[in-house]
Design a protein around this motif. Structure first.
Motif, PDB file in Angstrom:
ATOM      1  N   UNK A 219       0.824  -1.205   0.000  1.00 18.24           N
ATOM      2  CA  UNK A 219       0.000   0.000   0.000  1.00 18.24           C
ATOM      3  C   UNK A 219       0.855   1.250   0.000  1.00 18.24           C
ATOM      4  N   UNK A 220       1.943   1.236   0.769  1.00 20.21           N
ATOM      5  CA  UNK A 220       2.815   2.409   0.848  1.00 20.21           C
ATOM      6  C   UNK A 220       3.458   2.709  -0.502  1.00 20.21           C
ATOM      7  N   UNK A 221       3.911   1.671  -1.185  1.00 15.54           N
ATOM      8  CA  UNK A 221       4.555   1.876  -2.485  1.00 15.54           C
ATOM      9  C   UNK A 221       3.580   2.501  -3.479  1.00 15.54           C
ATOM     10  N   UNK A 222       2.400   1.881  -3.621  1.00 16.56           N
ATOM     11  CA  UNK A 222       1.432   2.382  -4.595  1.00 16.56           C
ATOM     12  C   UNK A 222       0.910   3.753  -4.180  1.00 16.56           C
ATOM     13  N   UNK A 223       0.631   3.927  -2.873  1.00 17.86           N
ATOM     14  CA  UNK A 223       0.094   5.193  -2.400  1.00 17.86           C
ATOM     15  C   UNK A 223       1.037   6.360  -2.638  1.00 17.86           C
ATOM     16  N   UNK A 224       2.300   6.169  -2.321  1.00 15.03           N
ATOM     17  CA  UNK A 224       3.277   7.248  -2.506  1.00 15.03           C
ATOM     18  C   UNK A 224       3.432   7.599  -3.986  1.00 15.03           C
ATOM     19  N   UNK A 225       3.505   6.583  -4.843  1.00 14.24           N
ATOM     20  CA  UNK A 225       3.650   6.836  -6.283  1.00 14.24           C
ATOM     21  C   UNK A 225       2.452   7.608  -6.825  1.00 14.24           C
ATOM     22  N   UNK A 226       1.247   7.181  -6.456  1.00 21.06           N
ATOM     23  CA  UNK A 226       0.051   7.820  -6.990  1.00 21.06           C
ATOM     24  C   UNK A 226      -0.129   9.231  -6.442  1.00 21.06           C
ATOM     25  N   UNK A 227       0.169   9.445  -5.163  1.00 19.37           N
ATOM     26  CA  UNK A 227       0.059  10.788  -4.603  1.00 19.37           C
ATOM     27  C   UNK A 227       1.060  11.737  -5.268  1.00 19.37           C
ATOM     28  N   UNK A 228       2.274  11.247  -5.506  1.00 18.90           N
ATOM     29  CA  UNK A 228       3.274  12.080  -6.188  1.00 18.90           C
ATOM     30  C   UNK A 228       2.842  12.377  -7.616  1.00 18.90           C
ATOM     31  N   UNK A 229       2.328  11.368  -8.313  1.00 19.94           N
ATOM     32  CA  UNK A 229       1.865  11.571  -9.692  1.00 19.94           C
ATOM     33  C   UNK A 229       0.709  12.557  -9.727  1.00 19.94           C
ATOM     34  N   UNK A 230      -0.215  12.422  -8.764  1.00 18.09           N
ATOM     35  CA  UNK A 230      -1.350  13.352  -8.736  1.00 18.09           C
ATOM     36  C   UNK A 230      -0.882  14.784  -8.482  1.00 18.09           C
ATOM     37  N   UNK A 231       0.023  14.964  -7.543  1.00 14.06           N
ATOM     38  CA  UNK A 231       0.494  16.314  -7.228  1.00 14.06           C
ATOM     39  C   UNK A 231       1.100  16.980  -8.463  1.00 14.06           C
ATOM     40  N   UNK A 232       1.936  16.250  -9.194  1.00 16.99           N
ATOM     41  CA  UNK A 232       2.557  16.810 -10.395  1.00 16.99           C
ATOM     42  C   UNK A 232       1.502  17.098 -11.468  1.00 16.99           C
TER      43      UNK A 232
END
Length: 480
Positions: A219-232
């Motif tokens: 969950x941490x791996x996917x969550x961090x990637x998606x949150x970073x992608x969304x922010x950008x």
């Protein structure tokens, strides 16, 4: 609630009518149910038709769909039921329909109804400005809340504040799409309260905190990637609005940030307690309803959830629900469409349960190694891809049983296999609008608030672009 289950009731009445007319004993079918090995793939046509209706009709005839989706759901239900009764007899059909309704559909809808009703009475006041930082923070908070109050609860509490925060922005579709990814699905992976598949695993004997320990890193791996992608991505769209005349804010307010309807918070806690007690309390009492054994704790849980929803309606001031833009249409739509899904999926699940003896044997081969050992990457992808289209709760059960069905062995000897099944069911429920019930509810609410949400296939383009690379990374890290 009776009006929200019209399709299910009609389907049951057809089968029950056949039973009464023929006099076939229902209990005779109880022991075995449908033999999935004897079913051809043609029995999956009503289910595929239902899915295609959800995908295509709103795109080609949106006005017709809005006023007739319940009739479409009933039509596909009858397309399955009539030949089913003629081919297998009303006794077996009654058993299968009642079994699916009492053990799967009704508890599923009652839980969603309760969370939808209670969370709809909680109002986050004030009008946040939907900047990239604010939007990313709301998604992160919702991702955490999803494992505490469920993906449905977290989605219903936060989707309206998120929509209000972004209703003066021209580009806000991506915000709702990522909300479905993170809050309505991936965030619910850490406890059995988070997502229905994990709750079913808990009822089968999986320890409450097992998923917390074994899915946290996924969950941490996917969550961090998606949150970073969304922010950008959000920064990109936010920058495109700079220098343009500001859009009129549809919900202006000078009210400060605050929380109204706090009396509903203990009711949300009550939902959690009711779910936990239904699994921990084992009096050994059950009711035999037309061949289906319904445990007393399950009955008491569902009654408690309905009572909590009733209390919420009683104690919540009307203005809170009005300001939330609350109405019953989203839960009505989910209830009617999922009634048909749970019904038409019966033969598909039976074929899958038949394993290597069924018409879908090639799929079973994809999760088994050459020596007969579980192929974990296969379990992850097959559970996940089917969850995106078959609803993740029954799909989880199919692959849980295919992997042996022994919770103690799966938690220990085959822990990675259970991790793959759990992650696939929860994460890949985000691949389509129908993979998890909150997806459809968020879609309905966003559309009612004027967001130009993508079509069924348009949403899949978003999920394919952002989710599939994340899942490929998880496969390489943990399941090969």
């Amino acid at each position: 609630m009776p009006t929200t289950k019209a399709a299910a009731c009609a389907a049951m009445l057809v089968a029950l009518a056949g039973y009464v007319l023929s006099g076939t004993p229902v209990l005779a079918a109880e022991a075995a149910g449908i033999d999935g090995a004897s079913l051809s793939l043609a029995w999956g046509i009503p289910f595929v038709g239902m899915l295609l209706s959800i995908a295509v009709i709103p795109l080609l005839a949106g006005h017709f769909w809005h006023h007739n989706y319940g009739k479409v759901a009933l039509l596909w239900s009858l397309v399955l039921l009539v030949p089913f009764v003629l081919s297998f007899g009303s006794g077996l059909v009654v058993y299968e329909v009642v079994h699916a309704a009492l053990l799967e559909y009704v508890p599923f809808i009652i839980l969603l109804f309760s969370l939808f009703t209670i969370s709809g009475g909680i109002l986050l006041t004030g009008n946040l400005k939907g900047s990239p930082a604010v939007n990313t923070s709301l998604l992160a908070i919702g991702t955490v809340l999803a494992s505490i109050i469920g993906t449905t609860g977290a989605s219903m509490v936060l989707i309206r504040p998120l929509l209000r925060a972004n209703d003066e922005r021209r580009y806000n579709v991506h915000t709702v799409v990522f909300f479905i990814f993170l809050v309505s699905n991936i965030g619910g992976s850490l406890t059995p309260l988070g997502d229905p598949p994990l709750f079913l695993g808990f009822l089968k004997g999986v320890d409450f905190f097992w998923t917390t320990q074994h899915l946290f890193h996924d969950t941490a791996v996917v969550g961090v990637i998606l949150l970073a992608a969304f922010y950008l991505l959000d920064r990109h769209f936010y920058a495109r609005e700079e220098g343009r005349a500001p859009k009129c804010d549809p919900t202006p307010t000078t009210e400060g940030l605050g929380l109204r309807g706090v009396r509903n918070l203990p009711l949300l806690a009550g939902v959690i307690v009711a779910i936990l007690m239904s699994a921990l309390w084992k009096p050994g009492i059950e009711f035999n309803i037309l061949g289906t054994h319904v445990p007393l704790p399950s009955v008491m849980r569902d009654l408690a959830l309905l009572a909590l929803a009733g209390v919420s309606i009683w104690i919540t001031p009307a203005f809170i629900r009005e300001r939330n833009g609350f109405d019953w249409e989203p839960i009505r739509e989910v209830a009617k469409l999922f009634a048909a899904i749970f019904l038409t999926i019966i033969p598909v699940i039976a074929i899958l349960k038949a394993g290597a003896d069924g018409a879908l044997a090639p799929l079973v081969a994809l999760v088994t190694g050459e020596g007969g050992e579980p192929f974990n990457a296969g379990y992850f992808w097959m559970t996940g891809l089917l969850s995106g289209f078959l609803d993740n709760a029954p799909t989880y059960l199919v692959f849980f049983n295919l992997a042996g069905g022994d919770a103690q062995e799966l938690m220990t000897t085959h822990a990675v296999t259970l991790e793959a099944i759990s992650a696939g069911a929860v994460f890949m429920g985000a691949l389509t609008y129908i993979g998890n019930a909150p997806n459809f509810m968020v879609l309905a609410i966003a559309k009612s608030r004027g967001v130009a949400m993508p079509s069924f296939f348009g949403y899949m383009a978003w999920s394919g672009l952002f989710l599939l690379p994340c899942f490929a990374l998880l496969t390489w890290l943990y399941f090969l």
